[in-house]
Design a protein around this motif. Structure first.
Motif, PDB file in Angstrom:
ATOM      1  N   VAL A  98      -6.265   4.406  -4.184  1.00  0.00           N
ATOM      2  CA  VAL A  98      -5.304   5.415  -3.720  1.00  0.00           C
ATOM      3  C   VAL A  98      -5.968   6.782  -3.729  1.00  0.00           C
ATOM      4  CG1 VAL A  98      -2.967   6.333  -4.011  1.00  0.00           C
ATOM      5  CG2 VAL A  98      -3.506   4.067  -4.907  1.00  0.00           C
ATOM      6  N   GLY A 149      -0.200   9.614  -3.914  1.00  0.00           N
ATOM      7  CA  GLY A 149      -1.378   9.729  -3.033  1.00  0.00           C
ATOM      8  C   GLY A 149      -0.969   9.615  -1.576  1.00  0.00           C
ATOM      9  N   ALA A 196       1.045   3.974  -3.033  1.00  0.00           N
ATOM     10  CA  ALA A 196       0.675   5.364  -2.713  1.00  0.00           C
ATOM     11  C   ALA A 196       1.803   6.301  -3.133  1.00  0.00           C
ATOM     12  CB  ALA A 196       0.389   5.504  -1.220  1.00  0.00           C
ATOM     13  N   CYS A 210      -3.433   4.421   0.716  1.00  0.00           N
ATOM     14  CA  CYS A 210      -3.808   3.349  -0.208  1.00  0.00           C
ATOM     15  C   CYS A 210      -4.427   2.209   0.580  1.00  0.00           C
ATOM     16  CB  CYS A 210      -2.562   2.870  -0.956  1.00  0.00           C
ATOM     17  SG  CYS A 210      -2.804   1.392  -1.967  1.00  0.00           S
ATOM     18  N   GLN A 256       0.832  -1.214   0.000  1.00  0.00           N
ATOM     19  CA  GLN A 256       0.000   0.000   0.000  1.00  0.00           C
ATOM     20  C   GLN A 256       0.865   1.262   0.000  1.00  0.00           C
ATOM     21  OE1 GLN A 256      -3.974  -1.727   2.291  1.00  0.00           O
ATOM     22  NE2 GLN A 256      -2.369  -0.819   3.523  1.00  0.00           N
ATOM     23  N   GLU A 289       1.838   6.619  -7.019  1.00  0.00           N
ATOM     24  CA  GLU A 289       0.715   7.396  -7.572  1.00  0.00           C
ATOM     25  C   GLU A 289       0.703   8.827  -7.048  1.00  0.00           C
ATOM     26  OE1 GLU A 289      -1.312   6.901  -9.930  1.00  0.00           O
ATOM     27  OE2 GLU A 289      -1.592   4.746 -10.226  1.00  0.00           O
TER      28      GLU A 289
END
Ligand code: PLP
Length: 396
Positions: free
Chosen positions: A221, A76, A71, A79, A67, A74
């Motif tokens: 995400v 972000g 994340a 996640c 995760q 991306e």
């Protein structure tokens, strides 16, 4: 570590949590539950008041590494990993929507997404309007006072239409709705929708993140607020969670994401150019070709790596309808005849009789999935061998 390192470094190192054995490669934690020091600590962890792992339906160290890495890639904050790409879409919907809400969804999305919104979630009072993917005014017109989500995929499957994420994000913001982008076809090595204004990215980790066709997986995400509230809450309650083993496979897959995408996209471009000049081929659908209707938009959106990568899925129509298309499929001695994509092994599928086979012929033709259409997910084999394999059936 996301602020300090480049994408390729994050792909290899983001999210690493070492145990007290100081292993260099990420460990696989196959444990359904985790032990607490005492009753008070257990109580604090169950009520989210103390950090620490409780139960692998909620969280697991290997899944957490996956995760955090995705994340970071991306861009972000948070996640949530899921058991498949479809369960990622379900989890977003269950976390953020309720009966009476309205969704505007691109007509050109993965087939099961249409069934999920229309049939399964429709039974619980969710309304969905499907719109022409590349027609911005159709999206605007479809928005209602109760619209809570816009959902899309770019490039789309199987016709590789490119949707304008920034423009759609403006429409979503004006409507007070969240914009969800399925980033499966590009992966963050090629395109980062959050940077273009999307609120949430969903993934099928089954595709390029694993990249070697081994496991199912999915992910969501976005901001902590959107992802760690009701969305993670649904996962924790209902359990469409990613297994630690699958997380470990996809985690290791992501380490080679950048170089795989670059090579597969280059192979795809070379194949698309060859197909475009082939006498038996009618039309090639590939955003890397100057002839593609959204070529300029694709260049803007799909240059996250610093150079334009058009994706690694090439769709084309052959002259002679279904018999000619099936001859190409049956002529393949090397390319795998399977509907999966995003594998290092090239795959070929005839959408009208497989992935889109349950849709009525009229609806299929209207969606552009004609009888002569073929979709190739281009892998890491030599392009010369891929061309030779396709030529078996194209020459006939
Ligand atoms: C495969 C796919 C999905 C579904 O993912 P699963 O892991 O098979 O559940 C969703 N969206 C796109 C674009 C896909 O290609």
């Amino acid at each position: 570590m996301s602020d300090k390192f480049d994408f390729d470094t994050l792909a290899v190192r983001a999210g690493v949590q070492r145990s007290n054995f100081n292993e260099n490669s990420e460990a696989l934690y196959l444990s359904s539950s985790f032990v607490h020091e005492d009753a008070a600590t257990a109580a604090l962890r169950f009520s989210n008041q103390a950090p620490g792992y409780v139960y692998s339906r909620f969280s697991n160290p290997t899944v957490e590494m996956f995760q955090q890495r995705l994340a970071a890639l991306e861009g972000g904050e948070a996640c949530v990993a899921t058991s498949s790409g479809m369960s990622a879409v379900l989890t977003v919907a269950m976390g953020l929507l309720k009966a009476g809400d309205h969704v505007v969804c691109s007509r050109s999305v993965f087939g099961a997404v249409i069934t999920l919104f229309e049939k399964n979630l429709g039974r619980f009072g969710l309304q969905t309007t499907f719109v022409e993917a590349t027609d911005l005014s159709a999206w605007e017109k479809a928005v209602k006072p109760n619209t809570k989500m816009l959902f899309l995929e770019t490039p789309s499957n199987p016709l590789m239409e490119v949707l304008d994420v920034a423009a759609l994000s403006k429409i979503a913001k004006k409507a007070g709705a969240v914009l969800v982008v399925d980033n499966c076809f590009c992966s963050p090595a090629v395109q980062r929708p959050l940077e273009m204004g999307a609120d949430i990215v969903v993934h099928s980790a089954t595709k390029y993140l694993d990249g070697q066709g081994r496991t199912l997986g999915g992910a969501i995400v976005g901001s902590k607020e959107l992802v760690m509230g009701e969305v993670h809450g649904f996962l924790r309650t209902a359990g469409p969670s990613m297994s630690p083993f699958n997380a470990w496979v996809a985690l290791k897959g992501m380490e080679t994401l950048g170089i795989r995408m670059e090579k597969q996209c280059d192979n795809a471009l070379e194949l698309a150019r060859w197909l475009e000049s082939h006498p038996q081929v009618d039309k090639v659908f590939f955003p890397g070709l100057e002839s593609h209707a959204q070529h300029e938009l694709a260049k803007r959106q799909q240059s996250a790596s610093g150079r334009f990568l058009a994706g690694a899925v090439v769709t084309f129509t052959v002259k002679g309808g279904r018999p000619a298309a099936w001859r190409v499929v049956d002529g393949c001695k090397m390319i795998s005849i399977t509907a999966n994509l995003g594998d290092t092994k090239s795959t070929i599928t005839h959408p009208a009789s497989t992935t889109h086979g349950r849709i009525s012929p009229e609806a299929r033709e209207a969606a552009g999935v004609v009888e002569g259409l073929l979709r190739v997910s281009v892998g890491l084999e030599s392009v010369a061998d891929i061309k030779k394999d396709l030529q078996n059936g194209l020459g006939a």
